[in-house]
Enzyme design. Structure first.
Site, short mmCIF file in Angstrom:
data_model
loop_
_atom_site.label_atom_id
_atom_site.label_comp_id
_atom_site.label_asym_id
_atom_site.label_seq_id
_atom_site.Cartn_x
_atom_site.Cartn_y
_atom_site.Cartn_z
N CYS A 58 -3.02 11.16 3.76
CA CYS A 58 -3.39 10.42 2.56
C CYS A 58 -3.17 10.97 1.36
O CYS A 58 -2.86 10.50 0.35
CB CYS A 58 -4.79 9.71 2.83
SG CYS A 58 -5.37 8.85 4.26
N GLU A 99 0.88 -1.21 0.13
CA GLU A 99 -0.09 0.02 -0.11
C GLU A 99 0.92 1.24 -0.06
O GLU A 99 0.49 2.30 0.25
CB GLU A 99 -1.03 0.12 1.41
CG GLU A 99 -1.93 -1.40 1.00
CD GLU A 99 -3.14 -0.91 0.52
OE1 GLU A 99 -3.72 0.14 0.41
OE2 GLU A 99 -3.47 -1.98 -0.39
N HIS A 155 -4.51 1.32 7.18
CA HIS A 155 -3.18 1.64 6.93
C HIS A 155 -2.51 2.31 8.10
O HIS A 155 -3.21 2.71 9.21
CB HIS A 155 -3.07 2.97 5.92
CG HIS A 155 -3.67 2.45 4.59
ND1 HIS A 155 -4.16 3.53 3.74
CD2 HIS A 155 -3.16 1.73 3.70
CE1 HIS A 155 -4.63 2.85 2.50
NE2 HIS A 155 -3.86 1.84 2.60
O1 SUG Z 1 -7.75 2.75 0.47
N1 SUG Z 1 -10.81 4.95 0.35
C1 SUG Z 1 -9.30 4.68 0.34
C2 SUG Z 1 -8.55 5.86 1.57
C3 SUG Z 1 -7.09 5.73 1.44
C4 SUG Z 1 -6.64 6.40 2.68
N2 SUG Z 1 -5.20 6.66 2.34
C5 SUG Z 1 -4.32 6.44 3.54
N3 SUG Z 1 -4.66 6.21 4.71
N4 SUG Z 1 -2.94 6.61 3.17
C6 SUG Z 1 -8.70 3.49 0.92
O2 SUG Z 1 -9.60 2.85 1.40
C7 SUG Z 1 -12.91 4.60 -0.35
C8 SUG Z 1 -13.61 4.80 -1.84
C9 SUG Z 1 -15.01 4.49 -1.79
O3 SUG Z 1 -15.55 3.78 -0.78
O4 SUG Z 1 -15.79 5.05 -2.62
C10 SUG Z 1 -11.22 4.47 -0.44
O5 SUG Z 1 -10.78 4.00 -1.50
#
Ligand code: SUG
Length: 446
Positions: A368, A174, A246
């Site tokens: 993020c 990730e 994460h």
């Molecule tokens: O991978 N949300 C992302 C959020 C990523 C956050 N990034 C970090 N923590 N670095 C994920 O879960 C949700 C999309 C949706 O449900 O429409 C989403 O992909």
């Protein structure tokens, strides 16, 4: 060597919406099918970038991806014009269609893992694109991310850009969201801390553990890091199961400081000891722990206290925490921050709150949204200048968003074939604003 940490933020794409796609990401599940505001989302992101620049920090921008991802839908057997492909997918395979629409490339912390050249045996700056294989909608990002990073860092003598690891459960990666770096200063040799949730074929947590130890080690080998300055730390299973999908939901590091929740790591004492030993002669690590009695894991996850950016503002003695406004609204988290920054000789001495609410509702906070790339002056000079934010680019991007983005996207709007044309027109124009070239997006290549 002197170097600078540059935050490259993912520009929020025109199809930003809430599809509830990420199991284990509580905000994504909670906000499923809520009406999204793509224009606000993108403008909030640009406002954050401008604010960082106004604080004297270097800032870059990474482009959104083509969504809906028509090429991917074609690979699944949908045919006809792009509009027809989208309409048919929407009618017959709504789950797949929503996967193809996700604007998730905005969360640039998941784009890649970055190792500054000071850490790498060959003296190059290395970037490994993340395979993001745990979530189908995110697995679709790697190819375009690699293209973008190659445009940003074209000189192979200085930059080693690696494609994603094979997308398999055993090599689940990730990117920078599960990677932290500590060093005396940006340009000094550092300790790279890889945080994983499981080993390949190892025990499972209730929610998906998205990073494996094997993926971490592969990235470290590709980047030619030394074992003596690499650390591998296991995430606490309870943190993952509380919604820390994460590591950057419960920890963030910058320079000598590691700011983390008491329950972030399976073996905190072991981590402190290993970092301490490996940092001898380089720097004195400072661990700032937030006890569960002050801020529970639940409050950490709902406020996103640790998904803050920790930055060195020029001229400031202590670090500044760039926190989401949700922290200010959480009594426990905000009280902790107030006390922390008021302490004499605080390592983290100031807080700035930023508003990224549209992104937060999908589980993406300030940290993020950015990928940190430490560059020496020579590397910065070799990188494509058009990705660095200045006043003119900020204004142009805002005008571009206002011109092309819908104010609202409700679930019922998403099947509209006009959305395909709108997004393609917008992205085509963007390739003239950022130095992407007229063949950057797949729809431009057919
Ligand atoms: O991978 N949300 C992302 C959020 C990523 C956050 N990034 C970090 N923590 N670095 C994920 O879960 C949700 C999309 C949706 O449900 O429409 C989403 O992909």
């Amino acid at each position: 060597m002197s170097a600078e940490e540059i935050n490259f933020d993912g520009l929020v794409g025109p199809t930003h919406n809430y599809a509830g796609l990420s199991e284990g990401n509580l905000a994504s599940a909670r906000n499923k099918d809520r009406i999204a505001r793509p224009r606000d989302a993108a403008l909030q992101g640009i406002a954050k970038m401008k604010r960082m620049r106004a604080m004297g920090l270097a800032q870059g921008v990474l482009p959104p991806h083509e969504r809906p991802n028509i090429g991917w839908l074609r690979s699944l057997g949908f045919a006809g014009s792009d509009r027809e492909v989208w309409a048919r997918a929407w009618e017959t395979e709504p789950t797949i269609a929503r996967t193809a629409l996700a604007a998730s490339a905005m969360w640039a912390a998941n784009a890649a893992t970055i190792s500054p050249s000071a850490d790498c045996a060959d003296g190059r700056l290395h970037a490994s694109v993340a395979n993001l294989q745990t979530m189908l909608h995110r697995l679709l990002e790697a190819e375009q991310t690699e293209r973008a990073l190659r445009r940003l860092m074209p000189d192979e003598a200085r930059f080693g850009v690696h494609g994603a690891l094979p997308p398999h459960d055993a090599l689940s990666d990730e990117g920078a969201a599960n990677h932290m770096r500590m060093a005396a200063s940006a340009g000094a040799p550092g300790i790279e801390i890889f945080v994983y949730g499981r080993e390949a074929h190892g025990a499972r947590t209730q929610f998906p553990a998205r990073q494996t130890l094997e993926a971490c080690r592969a990235v470290a080998r590709r980047h030619r890091l030394s074992d003596g300055r690499s650390v591998y730390a296991l995430q606490a299973a309870e943190a993952i199961d509380a919604g820390a999908f994460h590591n950057d939901v419960v920890a963030v590091a910058h320079e000598r400081v590691l700011f983390h929740h008491q329950d972030a790591f399976a073996d905190k004492a072991g981590l402190y000891a290993e970092v301490g030993t490996k940092a001898v002669g380089l720097f004195e690590p400072v661990f700032v722990e937030v006890p569960r009695a002050a801020v529970s894991l639940g409050d950490a996850v709902s406020s996103y206290l640790f998904n803050s950016q920790l930055v060195s503002v020029p001229g400031a003695k202590a670090l500044t925490l760039i926190a989401p406004s949700e922290v200010r609204e959480n009594n426990r988290a905000s009280a902790f921050v107030r006390e922390m920054i008021a302490a004499p000789d605080a390592a983290i001495g100031a807080v700035e709150y930023v508003e990224v609410r549209e992104s937060m509702r999908n589980g993406g906070g300030p940290a993020c949204l950015r990928l940190r790339i430490v560059m020496t002056a020579a590397e910065r000079a070799a990188a494509a200048p058009g990705f660095f934010l200045d006043d003119a680019l900020g204004r142009t991007l805002e005008a571009w968003v206002r011109k092309h983005y819908r104010e609202e996207l409700a679930p019922g709007d998403l099947g509209d074939p006009a959305l395909v044309d709108e997004t393609q027109v917008a992205l085509d124009e963007l390739t003239n604003i950022l130095p992407l070239g007229s063949d950057f997006y797949p729809f431009q290549r057919v």
